[in-house]
Enzyme design. Structure first.
Site, PDB file in Angstrom:
ATOM      1  N   ASN A  13      33.783  39.113  36.552  1.00  0.00           N
ATOM      2  CA  ASN A  13      32.999  40.094  37.292  1.00  0.00           C
ATOM      3  C   ASN A  13      32.121  40.895  36.337  1.00  0.00           C
ATOM      4  OD1 ASN A  13      35.535  41.174  36.463  1.00  0.00           O
ATOM      5  ND2 ASN A  13      35.455  42.810  37.969  1.00  0.00           N
ATOM      6  N   GLU A  16      30.004  44.286  36.519  1.00  0.00           N
ATOM      7  CA  GLU A  16      29.682  45.492  37.292  1.00  0.00           C
ATOM      8  C   GLU A  16      28.400  46.146  36.783  1.00  0.00           C
ATOM      9  OE1 GLU A  16      33.244  47.882  37.323  1.00  0.00           O
ATOM     10  OE2 GLU A  16      34.262  46.446  38.637  1.00  0.00           O
ATOM     11  N   GLU A  29      33.846  35.144  41.077  1.00  0.00           N
ATOM     12  CA  GLU A  29      33.618  33.861  41.753  1.00  0.00           C
ATOM     13  C   GLU A  29      32.124  33.540  41.808  1.00  0.00           C
ATOM     14  OE1 GLU A  29      35.435  36.413  42.742  1.00  0.00           O
ATOM     15  OE2 GLU A  29      37.126  35.805  43.987  1.00  0.00           O
ATOM     16  N   CYS A  78      37.558  38.240  47.744  1.00  0.00           N
ATOM     17  CA  CYS A  78      36.948  39.079  48.783  1.00  0.00           C
ATOM     18  C   CYS A  78      36.269  38.181  49.828  1.00  0.00           C
ATOM     19  CB  CYS A  78      35.957  40.060  48.169  1.00  0.00           C
ATOM     20  SG  CYS A  78      34.365  39.334  47.716  1.00  0.00           S
ATOM     21  N   CYS A  82      33.114  36.346  48.769  1.00  0.00           N
ATOM     22  CA  CYS A  82      33.322  35.192  47.873  1.00  0.00           C
ATOM     23  C   CYS A  82      33.950  34.025  48.611  1.00  0.00           C
ATOM     24  CB  CYS A  82      34.152  35.612  46.661  1.00  0.00           C
ATOM     25  SG  CYS A  82      33.148  36.564  45.507  1.00  0.00           S
TER      26      CYS A  82
HETATM   27  N1  THU Z   1      36.147  41.345  42.410  1.00  0.00           N
HETATM   28  C1  THU Z   1      35.952  40.042  42.044  1.00  0.00           C
HETATM   29  O1  THU Z   1      35.404  39.759  40.967  1.00  0.00           O
HETATM   30  N2  THU Z   1      36.337  39.080  42.907  1.00  0.00           N
HETATM   31  C2  THU Z   1      36.958  39.301  44.104  1.00  0.00           C
HETATM   32  O2  THU Z   1      37.190  38.363  44.853  1.00  0.00           O
HETATM   33  C3  THU Z   1      37.375  40.656  44.463  1.00  0.00           C
HETATM   34  C4  THU Z   1      36.771  41.754  43.660  1.00  0.00           C
HETATM   35  C5  THU Z   1      35.689  42.410  41.503  1.00  0.00           C
HETATM   36  C6  THU Z   1      34.501  43.170  42.024  1.00  0.00           C
HETATM   37  C7  THU Z   1      34.631  44.475  41.270  1.00  0.00           C
HETATM   38  O3  THU Z   1      33.991  44.316  39.994  1.00  0.00           O
HETATM   39  C8  THU Z   1      36.120  44.635  41.052  1.00  0.00           C
HETATM   40  O4  THU Z   1      36.696  43.356  41.296  1.00  0.00           O
HETATM   41  C9  THU Z   1      36.766  45.657  41.980  1.00  0.00           C
HETATM   42  O5  THU Z   1      36.450  45.409  43.300  1.00  0.00           O
END
Ligand code: THU
Length: 132
Positions: free
Chosen positions: A43, A45, A56, A87, A90
């Protein structure tokens, strides 16, 4: 060696590289492409929070750039004790390149894990087939 060990090692490396200064929630994702090659993502941010990208999505970008167009297996790794469930966005992204019976392995940093299918995570989905 377990058949997902290679995926888990890559996911741990990706998780270590996550850019998650706002949530502190580091995620690694690994996809097996139709070629058999593995693609990892973390991820990423952003100070403008909605511009953040899930692990993902990063892995899918690597898969497409790598020349693959199908996803045959997925592993996601989150922090803490609870296996990470992708999530909703994704799940939809993965559905574009995978099948209802594609295995998805959910891992936590502490080693808790279980496996299910993308169809179980995303029943009654709107996917590429829905347009035809
Ligand atoms: N996140 C993911 O990378 N994948 C997911 O399926 C759920 C959430 C990340 C997004 C954000 O950077 C952090 O987790 C908290 O939500």
């Amino acid at each position: 060696m377990n058949e997902t060990d290679d995926m888990l090692t890559l996911a741990q490396q990706a998780q270590d590289r996550a850019h998650a200064p706002y949530s502190g929630f580091r995620v690694g994702a690994v996809l097996r492409g139709g070629s058999g090659r593995l693609y990892a993502g973390c991820n990423v941010e952003n100070a403008a929070y909605p511009q953040s990208q899930c692990a993902e999505a990063s892995a899918l970008g690597a898969l497409v750039l790598g020349g693959d167009s199908r996803v045959t297996e997925v592993l996601v790794l989150g922090p803490g004790d609870r296996p990470l469930a992708p999530c909703g966005g994704c799940r939809q992204r993965l559905l574009e390149f995978a099948e209802a019976d594609t295995p998805v392995h959910l891992y936590s940093a502490s080693g808790e894990h279980h496996s299910l299918t993308l169809g179980a995570l995303m029943p009654h989905a709107f996917g590429p087939d829905s347009l035809s």
